[in-house]
Enzyme design. Sequence first.
Site, PDB file in Angstrom:
ATOM      1  N   ASP A   1       0.836  -1.193   0.000  1.00 35.48           N
ATOM      2  CA  ASP A   1       0.000   0.000   0.000  1.00 35.48           C
ATOM      3  C   ASP A   1       0.878   1.254   0.000  1.00 35.48           C
ATOM      4  O   ASP A   1       1.861   1.342   0.742  1.00 35.48           O
ATOM      5  CB  ASP A   1      -0.893  -0.022   1.233  1.00 35.48           C
ATOM      6  CG  ASP A   1      -1.781   1.198   1.348  1.00 35.48           C
ATOM      7  OD1 ASP A   1      -2.643   1.381   0.474  1.00 35.48           O
ATOM      8  OD2 ASP A   1      -1.610   1.968   2.315  1.00 35.48           O
TER       9      ASP A   1
ATOM     10  N   GLU B   1       1.777  -0.379  -5.037  1.00 33.71           N
ATOM     11  CA  GLU B   1       0.898   0.726  -5.390  1.00 33.71           C
ATOM     12  C   GLU B   1       1.843   1.920  -5.532  1.00 33.71           C
ATOM     13  O   GLU B   1       2.261   2.503  -4.534  1.00 33.71           O
ATOM     14  CB  GLU B   1      -0.139   0.975  -4.301  1.00 33.71           C
ATOM     15  CG  GLU B   1      -1.110   2.093  -4.659  1.00 33.71           C
ATOM     16  CD  GLU B   1      -2.102   2.392  -3.534  1.00 33.71           C
ATOM     17  OE1 GLU B   1      -3.252   2.756  -3.851  1.00 33.71           O
ATOM     18  OE2 GLU B   1      -1.725   2.277  -2.357  1.00 33.71           O
TER      19      GLU B   1
END
Length: 713
Positions: free
Chosen positions: A358, A395
């Site tokens: 993330d 990401e």
Amino acid sequence: MSQTVTTEVPVETLMRAEVTAGRPQPLGATVDANGVNFAIFSERATQVDLLLFDSYDAPVPARVITLDHERHHSYHFWHCHVSNLGPGQVYAYRMDGPHHTKESGTRFNPRKVLLDPYSRANINTLWDRKLAVGPEDNCAASMRSMVVDLDGYDWEGDEPLRTPLADSVIYEMHVGGLTSSPTAGVSHPGTFSGVVEKIPYLKELGVTAVELLPVFDFDEMQVLRSGPDGAPLTNYWGYDPFGFFAPHSDYCSDPCGCKHIEEFRDMVKALHKAGIEVILDVVFNHTSEGNEHGPTISFRGQANEVYYHLWSQDRRHYMDFTGCGNAINANHPAVAKFIIECLEYWVTEHHVDGFRFDLASELSRGAEGFEMETPPVLWGIELSGILSETKIIAEPWDGGGLYQVGRFPGKRWAQWNGPFRDDVRRFVRGDAGLVGTLATRLGGSRDLFGRQGELPTNSINFITCHDGFTLNDLVSYNGKHNLANGEAGADGSYENYSWNCGVEGPTDAEEVERLRVRQIKNFAAILLLSRGVPMILAGDEFRNSQGGNNNAYCQDNQISWLDWEQAQKENEVRDFFRGMIALRKRFAALRQPRFFEDRRNERGLPEVTWHGCQLEQPGWEDGQARALALTLAGFDGDPDLHIVLNMFHLGLDCELPHVPGHRWALAVDSSRGPGEDVRSPDAPLPLDGHTFHAHGRSVVVLTSLPDDGGSTR
């Protein structure tokens, strides 16, 4: 299976236990034949107390062991060995030291009880977040760590699946949301065990991997605010961890017991038996401790100035590149060690197949918060021998404006391809003049990944993910509807490239519903026909809706939970997804791990030829073009494929290429109804003539068949 343990230990046992020097490594609580070794990192602590509780819900410790600086301190580490302890022992720490928040950033506070960052399991039944913020002692309302023995589990010969990225189809899902709804019909809703009960469904769908939203321990009881109806809104997604080595307690059937690890391992083993890999969505960019007004849980009370980015002018304040109050100082040597050892732990001890990071760009920032050219932690992950066969997915952006799609540090990292999402959404919506861009996305996004010598498999292609509209809502809403989040609709993205097909939200209008179904099929088809690695959001395959909420991070309720009654009703869309996944697996031309090359197959066809309505006239410069076709050559005996993408609202007659000795047969047509939209491999529909009529807003796939004496078109 794992041995039976208890979280209740007689006080007499704790008081008689012998305390020796112990070892500084490995960090955490390690069980051996004689007891437990405890080791923790803190450079500047002046006193460290190990708290031993006789039960998980004891308000105070039964024994406090103060570690001697000479005997129990080695370099950066504090440690001791306590005899006669074993799995199930509940423990925590207190630390004292300098509290120079402005000058050095240290925040030692002996009134706060601290979790072990390396704890394999945590207990939060007494937890009161507010007491971890204020000045008072919070022992009676603290979280605690639990000793776990990692040996003794029967893996039954389980091995990593090592599915090549080019052959992967990823299914992004929330462990709780998959089965929390009563409609799921499972024995243990919202748990790792609940996931196991849905494995037959996942296997039938055809996905090769599940990507689990965060399963590291997080504070699900943290109340963020109240919704418009007064109901408390909590941290549902889990992107706010505090226990990086521990499975989330609330995903276990017995959150207070000692089977956290066993239940997680059972899930992994069962998924592997079904041929499905397990990828964890991990959050190493921030923690649940937040900014200077947040709670002291672990890192802040041990080495605040090490674990977090702090402003150099006034180190009371935290740099925030995440939008969550703090940012982890990932490239400090001690923190990089923590991150890499954590990842290696989940691979070696839990057989995890990969990780999605993330806001991964935050991990490329140095001590002052600036982007590093060669960030040690990212290269350490890429070069780790233990992680060498795992999937690592970034990401490639963060909340501080760093955007690294196509230039993320390292070579092995796959990356979430945001431009793929946006460009395909715009094309399917009907925006004109995008055929050249779409061709690039279909071919693996060479413009992004070809510059650094990477491959289409560096691209994780997706239309939707947990963060944003579901696929059904993408074709049902022009704007977000987030009032339930309690932020007056200000949260969530404003630009979604969505189109409601004529009516905002649910409707009984049959023509609108049929168009929405067709658009969903178009999205699914383009995703699964593109080179790269497709990722599907759980529930998209049966039109799961969040009522237009494009930021349901705080909705632990029916807004986010998958509705399995809906899954039973939406056979058409689900069967289309299943058919397209099977088609992708069947044709190697759709799964090549390289960009298109200048080569021809045995029938003389180039690997790819681009067309518009007329052959070899794709209309790259046509600002009004809304249709694109391509012919993919099959190699090593595979059929050739001809694909037509018509996002114009009217039907178009498209010329078909001539393949000597072969004719074309219909395999996919998104404009057709159930049973005819994706045809069985045993029942292709042969075509005659030189053209094919592609209905408005449709995707068509044709396959070549040896000519039986009829038309060679």
